[in-house]
Enzyme design. Structure first.
Site, short mmCIF file in Angstrom:
data_model
loop_
_atom_site.label_atom_id
_atom_site.label_comp_id
_atom_site.label_asym_id
_atom_site.label_seq_id
_atom_site.Cartn_x
_atom_site.Cartn_y
_atom_site.Cartn_z
N ARG A 169 2.93 0.87 3.32
CA ARG A 169 3.70 -0.32 3.69
C ARG A 169 3.89 -1.26 2.51
O ARG A 169 3.03 -1.33 1.61
CB ARG A 169 3.03 -1.06 4.85
CG ARG A 169 1.73 -1.74 4.52
CD ARG A 169 1.13 -2.45 5.73
NE ARG A 169 0.75 -1.51 6.76
CZ ARG A 169 1.32 -1.46 7.97
NH1 ARG A 169 2.28 -2.29 8.29
NH2 ARG A 169 0.91 -0.58 8.86
N ALA A 184 -17.94 20.59 -6.24
CA ALA A 184 -17.52 19.20 -6.47
C ALA A 184 -16.01 19.03 -6.39
O ALA A 184 -15.42 18.28 -7.17
CB ALA A 184 -18.04 18.72 -7.82
N GLY A 185 -15.38 19.74 -5.44
CA GLY A 185 -13.94 19.57 -5.23
C GLY A 185 -13.62 18.26 -4.55
O GLY A 185 -14.51 17.47 -4.20
N THR A 223 0.86 -1.18 0.00
CA THR A 223 0.00 0.00 0.00
C THR A 223 0.89 1.23 0.00
O THR A 223 2.12 1.13 -0.04
CB THR A 223 -0.91 0.02 1.24
OG1 THR A 223 -0.12 0.32 2.40
CG2 THR A 223 -1.60 -1.32 1.45
N CYS A 224 0.27 2.41 0.08
CA CYS A 224 1.08 3.63 0.10
C CYS A 224 1.91 3.74 1.37
O CYS A 224 2.92 4.43 1.39
CB CYS A 224 0.18 4.86 -0.06
SG CYS A 224 -1.11 4.99 1.20
N PRO A 235 -10.17 1.09 8.91
CA PRO A 235 -10.62 -0.23 8.45
C PRO A 235 -10.12 -0.64 7.07
O PRO A 235 -10.21 -1.79 6.71
CB PRO A 235 -12.15 -0.06 8.44
CG PRO A 235 -12.36 1.40 8.12
CD PRO A 235 -11.21 2.13 8.75
#
EC number: 1.2.1.70
Length: 464
Positions: free
Chosen positions: A50, A226-227, A47-48, A151
């Site tokens: 690990r 809509a940012g 993941t970003c 989660p």
């Protein structure tokens, strides 16, 4: 258990190195295939925050030929293995074998990512056996995450496991461990409050919605601008089951892009202009606004008109903008619940502290669950050992029996003598191992082992 974990995370390595060690796209499947050459099953979580390799290492001793080349450490490791073999210390030997496998995986990872072992080794952490199990459970439960208790990591691990299954890299034993980890992580989340409180703006906003409204399929969400921040909030709130979403934005293309993300067969999506905001406000039960405008978009007068049109049904307004999109005086209106970004940050700060306190209970539960999992593993492993022992014993008995049957077919065979000899051989064969163990325990002064063996043999005789 022979379970090891080798990896880096946000605590041990800077983002620049984590980026270089991340496995993306086809790299994961290629890596899993290569790891099968020197592991009994593996799972890669990348993941970003690990990159981790969970692997079951083989029981076999690594010969110098199977170690990776061009590694001075590998040569040292081989000599350590040989000295351990000479010492005949099974515990040290087992530990050394695992260390050699760990070194091989480290060296492989460096080569796979075109880095040197010296570059990555200072940042790598290694856990083995029950320590590896503890780490895996802590990660799955969100206790090792940058955001405590989040989660998403459990879903990421599940996807990693599915990838390992697809690549035939998940052995039966590792699959059993994975099932235990998932079940234990579920208990940690269900039996503690470590993930109960929202700790991000989008989750906090969604939590407010569920506290005020319970019939969400009949409710309308108005998204003003809509940012990126509002996109996250809208996604979380819509995911709760809101039946209708209205998007007001200056740029129609961005509004349509968000509408496409939120579109669902059970949800109506409408795109309006900011000029239509006064009209559509009356239709909204929930308002989320984050425009970046320097001017107030929703003032007290506009809100009062909207309330009157909707017969004073409650409205929840979430203002994430700085400067504010919604006039602060709106909070004084009955039936309007207005929360600013500061209000949400205050809620989040309190929730983070609650999670920290809950983490103490969660860590205690993790320790307890790891002990339980290890015991189940040992029982499972002993069952296999017993089965192997019985199989070998049956083979030995059958070999002796076949030899005796062959003798019975001889011309000068005396059945009585053959049967006596068979029983003698069987007795000698079956008592050899425990006799050898008792003599060894006596020589070494291991009275506890000696008493255990003697007691076990006496119980066996009483039962037969």
């Amino acid at each position: 258990m022979r379970l090891v974990v080798i990896g880096v995370n946000h605590k041990t390595a800077p983002v620049a190195l984590r980026e270089r060690l991340a496995l993306v796209g086809d790299e994961v499947s290629i890596a899993l295939a290569q790891l099968q050459g020197f592991s009994d099953g593996s799972v890669i979580v990348s993941t970003c925050n690990r990159t981790e390799i969970y692997a079951l290492v083989p029981e076999s001793i690594l010969s110098p030929h199977t170690l990776l080349p061009n590694s001075a450490s590998a040569v040292v490791e081989t000599s350590v293995i040989e000295s351990s073999m000479t010492a005949n210390n099974s515990a040290n030997l087992s530990s050394t074998i695992i260390s050699a496998h760990i070194l091989k995986i480290k060296t492989w990872l460096a080569g796979f990512k075109q880095l040197s072992l010296d570059e990555i080794d200072p940042y790598l952490y290694v856990h083995r056996n029950t320590h590896a199990l503890t780490h895996w459970l802590r990660v799955a439960a969100g206790l090792d995450s940058m955001i405590l208790g989040e989660p998403q990591i459990l879903g990421q691990i599940k996807r990693a496991v599915h990838m390992a299954q697809d690549q035939k890299a998940l052995s039966n034993q590792l699959g059993w461990i994975v099932d235990q980890v998932f079940a234990a992580a579920k208990r940690v989340r269900n039996e503690t409050q470590v993930g109960a409180q929202a700790v991000s703006l989008s989750y906090a906003a969604a939590k407010l919605v569920t506290q005020i409204f319970d019939d969400l399929p009949s409710r309308t969400l108005l998204v003003v601008a809509a940012g990126e921040m509002n996109r996250l909030v809208a996604t979380h709130i819509a995911g709760l089951g809101v039946g209708r979403v209205i998007i007001c934005n200056r740029n129609p293309e961005r509004a349509e892009a968000l509408a496409a993300e939120l579109r669902n067969p059970n949800r109506r999506i409408e795109v309006r202009t900011l000029q239509e905001l006064p009209q559509v406000l009356a239709e909204a039960d929930i308002v989320s606004s984050c425009s970046g405008s320097m001017d107030i978009l929703i003032d007290k007068t506009m809100t009062l008109r909207a309330l009157k049109s909707r017969r004073y049904q409650p409205m929840l307004m979430i203002d994430l903008a700085v400067p504010r999109d919604i006039d602060s005086t709106v909070s004084r209106i009955d039936d309007v619940y207005l929360y600013s970004v500061d209000d949400l940050q205050h809620v989040i700060a309190g929730n983070i502290e609650q999670r920290r306190q809950a983490a103490v209970d969660a860590e205690l539960l993790v320790s307890q669950l790891v002990v339980e999992m290890d015991r189940r593993f040992q029982v499972r492993q002993v069952g296999k050992d017993i089965q192997q022992y019985r199989t070998r014993t049956h083979e030995q008995v059958n070999k002796l029996l076949q030899a005796s049957i062959a003798e019975l077919h001889g011309d000068s065979a005396n059945p009585e003598d053959i049967m006596i000899e068979l029983t003698r051989r069987l007795t000698q064969n079956l008592t050899h191992a425990p006799s050898k163990l008792m003599r060894k325990a006596a020589r070494e002064g291991d009275n506890e082992l000696l008493d255990f063996v003697v007691s076990g043999l006496q119980d066996a005789h009483r039962n037969h």
